[in-house]
Each structure stands twice: as C-alpha cells, then as structure tokens.
Design an enzyme around this catalytic site. Sequence first.
Site, PDB file in Angstrom:
ATOM      1  N   LYS A 195       0.864  -1.191   0.000  1.00  0.00           N
ATOM      2  CA  LYS A 195       0.000   0.000   0.000  1.00  0.00           C
ATOM      3  C   LYS A 195       0.894   1.232   0.000  1.00  0.00           C
ATOM      4  O   LYS A 195       1.678   1.445   0.927  1.00  0.00           O
ATOM      5  CB  LYS A 195      -0.922  -0.003   1.214  1.00  0.00           C
ATOM      6  N   LYS A 248      -2.073  -1.583  -3.760  1.00  0.00           N
ATOM      7  CA  LYS A 248      -2.946  -0.402  -3.715  1.00  0.00           C
ATOM      8  C   LYS A 248      -2.088   0.849  -3.794  1.00  0.00           C
ATOM      9  O   LYS A 248      -1.158   0.971  -2.992  1.00  0.00           O
ATOM     10  CB  LYS A 248      -3.757  -0.412  -2.418  1.00  0.00           C
TER      11      LYS A 248
END
Length: 330
Positions: A195, A248
């Site tokens: 992320k 992400k």
Amino acid sequence: MNHHPKIAHQALRSWWNAPSRLSAQDLVLPIFISEEKNCRENIESMPFVLRLGLAHLEEYLKPLVELGLRAVLLFGVMETPNAKDSVGSRADSAEGPVLGAIGLLRERFPGLLVMCDVCLCDYTDHGHCGILSDGGHIDKKKTLDRLADIAVSYATAGAHVVAPSDMMDNRISTIKAKLLEAGLDTVAIMSYSAKYSSALYGPFRDACKSSPSFGDRKCYQLPVGSTELGVLTTQRDIDEGADFIMVKPGLFYLDVVKEVKSRFKDYPLAAYQVSGEYVMIHDYAIKSSNYKNVVTESLVSLKRAGADILISYFTPQVLEWLKSSNGVLM
C-alpha cells in the site's frame, strides 16, 4: 481492410483475451457504511457512489447480488465528530456501523463473501492508522493489539475475511495469533501488503471522513517510487501468515502488480482501483463515446498485469454489463 489472421474473427480474439477476461467472480465492491442508520447519500467527490446506513443496505445490495455480486469490502463512516476518539472505539463497538452490517449481510445474503477493512483512521479523532504516543508517534504495541482486537470482533460477528490496511510491521502475525486463540482459524486475512502513500486517496477520505488532522501517512505507507519495497512488504506479510495479498493503488502501480504476482504466484492477488483512479476514469469515460469500453479496459489492464481480484467502485456497472453480454467482457 486487412486483418491479422490471429485476430480476424471474434472467437479468435476471445481466445487471446481469455487470461484477462472479466467475470463477476473477479469483483469486490467497497461499501461505505454510515453510523446513521437511515443514511443514503451521494458522495460528492465520487460520482455514483453512496454512503449507506443499515436501513438501506439490503435494498441496495439485493439487485447486485442477483446480478452475481460475490464479495463486498466494508468501511465504517463516523458522521459526528464526538463519535471518534484516540483509540477508535467505535470501530468494533455496537454503536459503530460495521458489526451491524456484518450481521445483516450474513443473514440476508448467506452466499455473499463479507470482507472488512481493519484500520483505525476512520475512527480516530486524529485520523491516523494507529494509536499515538504522547509525542504524536505511532505506539506500535498498542496499535497492534487494538487492530487484532478489531479483527477478532469482526470475525466473531461473521466476517469471512479481515483486511488490515494500516501497513504496520507485525500486524498480520498479531492478528493471526489472536484469531487462532479465539478459535477463528477459518477466517482469512487479506493483507494490504503493498500500500503506497499515494495522492490518489482524496475522494476516499472524503467518503470516510478520515483525513489526518495533522501530518501525513508517509512514515508507514510505502514511498511511491519503490517497486522492490512493495515486494519486500508483501514477503513480510506472507511470512507472517497472510492468506492473500494486495497492491494499492492498482492502475498507477501496474509494475508492482506484475512484479508481486511474478514473485508470489501461489497467492491470490488483489488490486485496489482506488478512489482517485475511479474519479479520473469516470470523468474521462463519461465524456467519451464509450463509457463501458473505457471502464472495462481499465479493469482488464489490472488482470493483464496479474491481479486475480479487482476491488473497484465500478463493480455495479460492470455486473450490469456482464449480464447484458452473457457474462463475458473483452
């Protein structure tokens, strides 16, 4: 017009597209669950996306489940400032929205996979992803214990998957240990393993009302220029017991998606098409001559790079298109 013999017929093109073809089982729908039971409101910065209270959740999801929706990812939204505190108490309290949503979904849609984001930023008064020390730094021990308690609460309520998104070291092993201790070893962990500290989360933070009150999250989310660090944190989370993994954002990090999948072929890989990507694609697609093709291509690109699971706000539209095209897109 001359045709390349390998793709001159639709059937031939479909064979070349097969590895990246979209289906309903690829899709996960993120849902923003408001603490206000009767809430049903448009999110101004995210066209076609809603905040929903429990009173409207079933009516919203019923037609989507009938279209083939297989999985949802739940995020709680605290509407009132006094609902937040320094430890995110309402993340897993009866007064918060997520526990009630889990119970409702398990009862009304028994075949639906219920996934829950596990983090503190939506529920803390400072908007950071952990519990802070007196000096304003993340208190790692308290944070890990709190995250694990939230995960156990969601699992006990009936969540099939808990998804820690905080990016703290050791949170997967801490959550795994507490799930095992609670006898919840059938609950899976989807790690937000790569992320990045992206500039593309703004509309999501509007939706969840979760912007940090000071500073940023660059000290615990990954620097945007590093592919290898995303691989290393994914390896870390796999070693700690993650059942499947995530990159992400998705579209801006296709190189990371491809690299993570090539290194960890045996693990299902999710790609999160985040709120900023959604808005950019929507804004262009709505002005183009073919909204459907623009959106479909954006998702196919994630599959082509190696993603197995597509977390996307376009899921409702794609389910409609799949139905009208006999279950095949691209």
